[in-house]
Scaffold this motif. Sequence first.
Motif, PDB file in Angstrom:
ATOM      1  N   MET B   1       2.727  84.892   0.666  1.00  0.00           N
ATOM      2  CA  MET B   1       2.980  85.438   2.007  1.00  0.00           C
ATOM      3  C   MET B   1       3.913  84.510   2.791  1.00  0.00           C
ATOM      4  O   MET B   1       3.713  83.302   2.844  1.00  0.00           O
ATOM      5  CB  MET B   1       1.656  85.550   2.787  1.00  0.00           C
ATOM      6  CG  MET B   1       0.715  86.599   2.254  1.00  0.00           C
ATOM      7  SD  MET B   1       1.367  88.308   2.422  1.00  0.00           S
ATOM      8  CE  MET B   1       0.947  88.690   4.136  1.00  0.00           C
ATOM      9  N   ILE B   2       4.904  85.106   3.418  1.00  0.00           N
ATOM     10  CA  ILE B   2       5.811  84.349   4.281  1.00  0.00           C
ATOM     11  C   ILE B   2       5.262  84.439   5.707  1.00  0.00           C
ATOM     12  O   ILE B   2       5.129  85.533   6.264  1.00  0.00           O
ATOM     13  CB  ILE B   2       7.248  84.928   4.241  1.00  0.00           C
ATOM     14  CG1 ILE B   2       7.760  85.016   2.793  1.00  0.00           C
ATOM     15  CG2 ILE B   2       8.192  84.092   5.094  1.00  0.00           C
ATOM     16  CD1 ILE B   2       9.076  85.795   2.642  1.00  0.00           C
ATOM     17  N   LYS B   3       4.957  83.273   6.267  1.00  0.00           N
ATOM     18  CA  LYS B   3       4.381  83.243   7.622  1.00  0.00           C
ATOM     19  C   LYS B   3       5.504  83.185   8.661  1.00  0.00           C
ATOM     20  O   LYS B   3       6.176  82.176   8.805  1.00  0.00           O
ATOM     21  CB  LYS B   3       3.452  82.043   7.773  1.00  0.00           C
ATOM     22  CG  LYS B   3       2.151  82.206   6.991  1.00  0.00           C
ATOM     23  CD  LYS B   3       1.295  80.962   7.047  1.00  0.00           C
ATOM     24  CE  LYS B   3       1.809  79.915   6.070  1.00  0.00           C
ATOM     25  NZ  LYS B   3       1.054  78.643   6.081  1.00  0.00           N
ATOM     26  N   VAL B   4       5.691  84.274   9.372  1.00  0.00           N
ATOM     27  CA  VAL B   4       6.770  84.367  10.360  1.00  0.00           C
ATOM     28  C   VAL B   4       6.204  84.275  11.771  1.00  0.00           C
ATOM     29  O   VAL B   4       5.190  84.885  12.080  1.00  0.00           O
ATOM     30  CB  VAL B   4       7.523  85.715  10.203  1.00  0.00           C
ATOM     31  CG1 VAL B   4       8.550  85.899  11.312  1.00  0.00           C
ATOM     32  CG2 VAL B   4       8.181  85.803   8.836  1.00  0.00           C
ATOM     33  N   THR B   5       6.865  83.484  12.614  1.00  0.00           N
ATOM     34  CA  THR B   5       6.553  83.496  14.045  1.00  0.00           C
ATOM     35  C   THR B   5       7.777  84.030  14.794  1.00  0.00           C
ATOM     36  O   THR B   5       8.883  83.516  14.633  1.00  0.00           O
ATOM     37  CB  THR B   5       6.232  82.082  14.559  1.00  0.00           C
ATOM     38  OG1 THR B   5       5.106  81.562  13.841  1.00  0.00           O
ATOM     39  CG2 THR B   5       5.909  82.105  16.055  1.00  0.00           C
ATOM     40  N   VAL B   6       7.555  85.080  15.587  1.00  0.00           N
ATOM     41  CA  VAL B   6       8.638  85.625  16.419  1.00  0.00           C
ATOM     42  C   VAL B   6       8.485  85.058  17.829  1.00  0.00           C
ATOM     43  O   VAL B   6       7.504  85.347  18.521  1.00  0.00           O
ATOM     44  CB  VAL B   6       8.600  87.164  16.470  1.00  0.00           C
ATOM     45  CG1 VAL B   6       9.829  87.692  17.227  1.00  0.00           C
ATOM     46  CG2 VAL B   6       8.553  87.761  15.064  1.00  0.00           C
TER      47      VAL B   6
END
Lengths: 240, 240, 240, 240
Positions: B1-6
């Motif tokens: 899983m790629i953990k993205v923060t917007v």
Amino acid sequence: MIKVTVWNEYGEKQKREEVAKVYPAGIHAAIAEFLDKEKDIEVKTSTLQDDERGLSQALLDGTDVLIYWAHCYHDKVSFEDSARVVDAVNRGMGVIFLHSAHKAKPFTGLLGTSGYLEWREAAEKERLFVTEPGHEIAAGLPLHFEIEHEEMYGEPFDIPNPEATVFIGWYKGGNVFRSGVCYTRGRGRVFYFQPGHETYGNYYLPNIQRVIVNAVRWASPRTHASERNSCPNVAPLEEI
Amino acid sequence: MIKVTVWNEYGEKQKREEVAKVYPAGIHAAIAEFLDKEKDIEVKTSTLQDDERGLSQALLDGTDVLIYWAHCYHDKVSFEDSARVVDAVNRGMGVIFLHSAHKAKPFTGLLGTSGYLEWREAAEKERLFVTEPGHEIAAGLPLHFEIEHEEMYGEPFDIPNPEATVFIGWYKGGNVFRSGVCYTRGRGRVFYFQPGHETYGNYYLPNIQRVIVNAVRWASPRTHASERNSCPNVAPLEEI
Amino acid sequence: MIKVTVWNEYGEKQKREEVAKVYPAGIHAAIAEFLDKEKDIEVKTSTLQDDERGLSQALLDGTDVLIYWAHCYHDKVSFEDSARVVDAVNRGMGVIFLHSAHKAKPFTGLLGTSGYLEWREAAEKERLFVTEPGHEIAAGLPLHFEIEHEEMYGEPFDIPNPEATVFIGWYKGGNVFRSGVCYTRGRGRVFYFQPGHETYGNYYLPNIQRVIVNAVRWASPRTHASERNSCPNVAPLEEI
Amino acid sequence: MIKVTVWNEYGEKQKREEVAKVYPAGIHAAIAEFLDKEKDIEVKTSTLQDDERGLSQALLDGTDVLIYWAHCYHDKVSFEDSARVVDAVNRGMGVIFLHSAHKAKPFTGLLGTSGYLEWREAAEKERLFVTEPGHEIAAGLPLHFEIEHEEMYGEPFDIPNPEATVFIGWYKGGNVFRSGVCYTRGRGRVFYFQPGHETYGNYYLPNIQRVIVNAVRWASPRTHASERNSCPNVAPLEEI
């Protein structure tokens, strides 16, 4: 003095009426004419009809910067002819490829890509934007300028990522193009510049002439650290 | 899983009616929504109002790829906040800067240039051309596609020569722009993407979403050779 | 004339006996002395103790090329001080970072990476190889030359991929280093050069002086296309 | 599955006793053997003695990544043979050039430089340093590792400025070399790796095998935006 040779294929198709009307003595003559006015530039011309397709070793040895215009006769220049140009650049000669030279053997031989692009001959407006305002090739130019009629060359343009993209072109018909791009190959410098369709006369425009003059100076050989050898067998510098 | 923060500044100016009408819960929420549909992406959001301007060390430590939208409040992010982002990228975190983030401190801090450009808010048409058709960020896209209304950002764009220019934009009003550009900084990857003015709703467009999803995958941390030390004092490997 | 300012932190640690014995008036004075012999160079010096850490706007405005040596007091230069240097480079000023400036704020601020490296202070031999023999900074140098005693700086060096790697260093103790690397940032040029530990006197070596003189000429501002504006709001060039 | 073809000139000089003792079935067979153990890789081999010098269009069309080892028979591969390889790379095929392939026609044809370097066959120690620890090709490797006996290849190495320099080699005899360098050409990726003299057996070393396996994955074709056309004549996208 920077010794420039302007090479033009100048075959039958470049001598037909609609071209001759614009460039009576050929594109090479028109380019040589404005370069000749520069005090630090000494210019001669060469064509496909000359010895060894106008790209002889002797001619290259006496050239600091080669300007190369071609369109219809890329196949008349052999791999061996092209290899001489590539080798001259690797040893320090500058080269400027103009317009339809994007598929010339020395161009693809120096870049390693196909030079493919999209095109349209519709005499449409191109507006060139300076994308590197500090670059020598952009010296003295406004941040953007127009060419009333040019052949459209559009992206994707199959070239390696440029070392500098000095100009990007906007076309009235809806396309864009990396119109001025720089590379280093060995000790020599390479510049590609998009404008110059043979029936539009754009080599008479002051801004276009300014770009070519600047590019000649930029591409002229820099001082070299030393002579270049081929692949020398060398002794150890330290005890092994 | 790629953990993205917007991350979105989401200050008062981003909550006013004409923006809220397009992005009722903020641009960050709209971007998070389409990313959340991807099986390999796990997304959260953060804003200027959160702890340490929403860019705390803990948050960055738990982020694989940071997406950054900002416009009116660049000065609310301090040099120290920015330095945490730059350091996280140097250690491997990916970052995607959107639209008006071209003047955000972490952007100029990673690139070392001003990010200056020309602009015009005229809801004009932009057409994006893919200039690197083999690039991961261009996967699944047509060679060109349009955005009906976008703020114009024009050249010259003060950025270092990109490692890849994936998109160049054509504007109806006569300008061009390097709309999608890539960099590596330390072990991390950086992508800038032009579209995204807050009142035009372009983050709802499938092609724009495709670019951002592709960029998240491209920028996600690659396997590392080893742990990174600061500046270790090391013993000789050979007798001196 | 190229207006050069040689900046040195020159705090207490750079005035202690073992340094003063080698550079009695400081490293900046020794560098200024050999630059002053060049007819096209005009030189002054500046230190951390001067106004605004010796990096005032007025000083930068009157500088074509800044030479920057620092080691122990990087934290005395603020982010704001550094931002003035970065902005001056973006507007066209050249900058040459020497040796331990690899962790100076203006260096990391221009490159966007940590500048981390491995090091060893063992007065060991370094041999510098010219990797770009056609580059201006290598002019007049042999293809390799030695420094009898230098502090080892070793890879991995956390810098962006250089636009040109002019020198790579070999160390007796078994390490290698990209010892001379070039970048463009906005309209300005950046060069980093590894040699110069404060107790070894390498700035007295002719080859090292040659590199620095060459780098000053290379980094001096090129002719600009036009004035730089911040982010101008511009009218359409075509009907929208 | 990544379809790899390992190409080796494998002429008489590569079959003589001192080589056969190390690589009984040829270098290509030794490389194919370790690649074949990887679950995502499918491998075949080819030599100069096969159809069209083992570089036929059919073979290239069925290859995702070509590995190329050559030394004594560069002149047996014609410009036309080489042009097929260059075109395959431009369309997306990856290519890995090993060791003495630095003067092979497809190598110089893709890079546009001579590939010249200095050399010494002294079975000396080489230590490879990882210079880009975040790069996919460095995955799983220590920050430096040694090869007990290798032919020295030294700078200056006549190649274009690499898009990434993943390894730099230190040699006991006092030289350095950019031992692992990356390029993009069209839609394809290019990697050059220095180790592999035919009498030293270094393709049996785990770290060397790791580099080659990593490079195969890195160079395998990425998803493409669309089909490539040659130079299409296109209609306007906007009214002219």
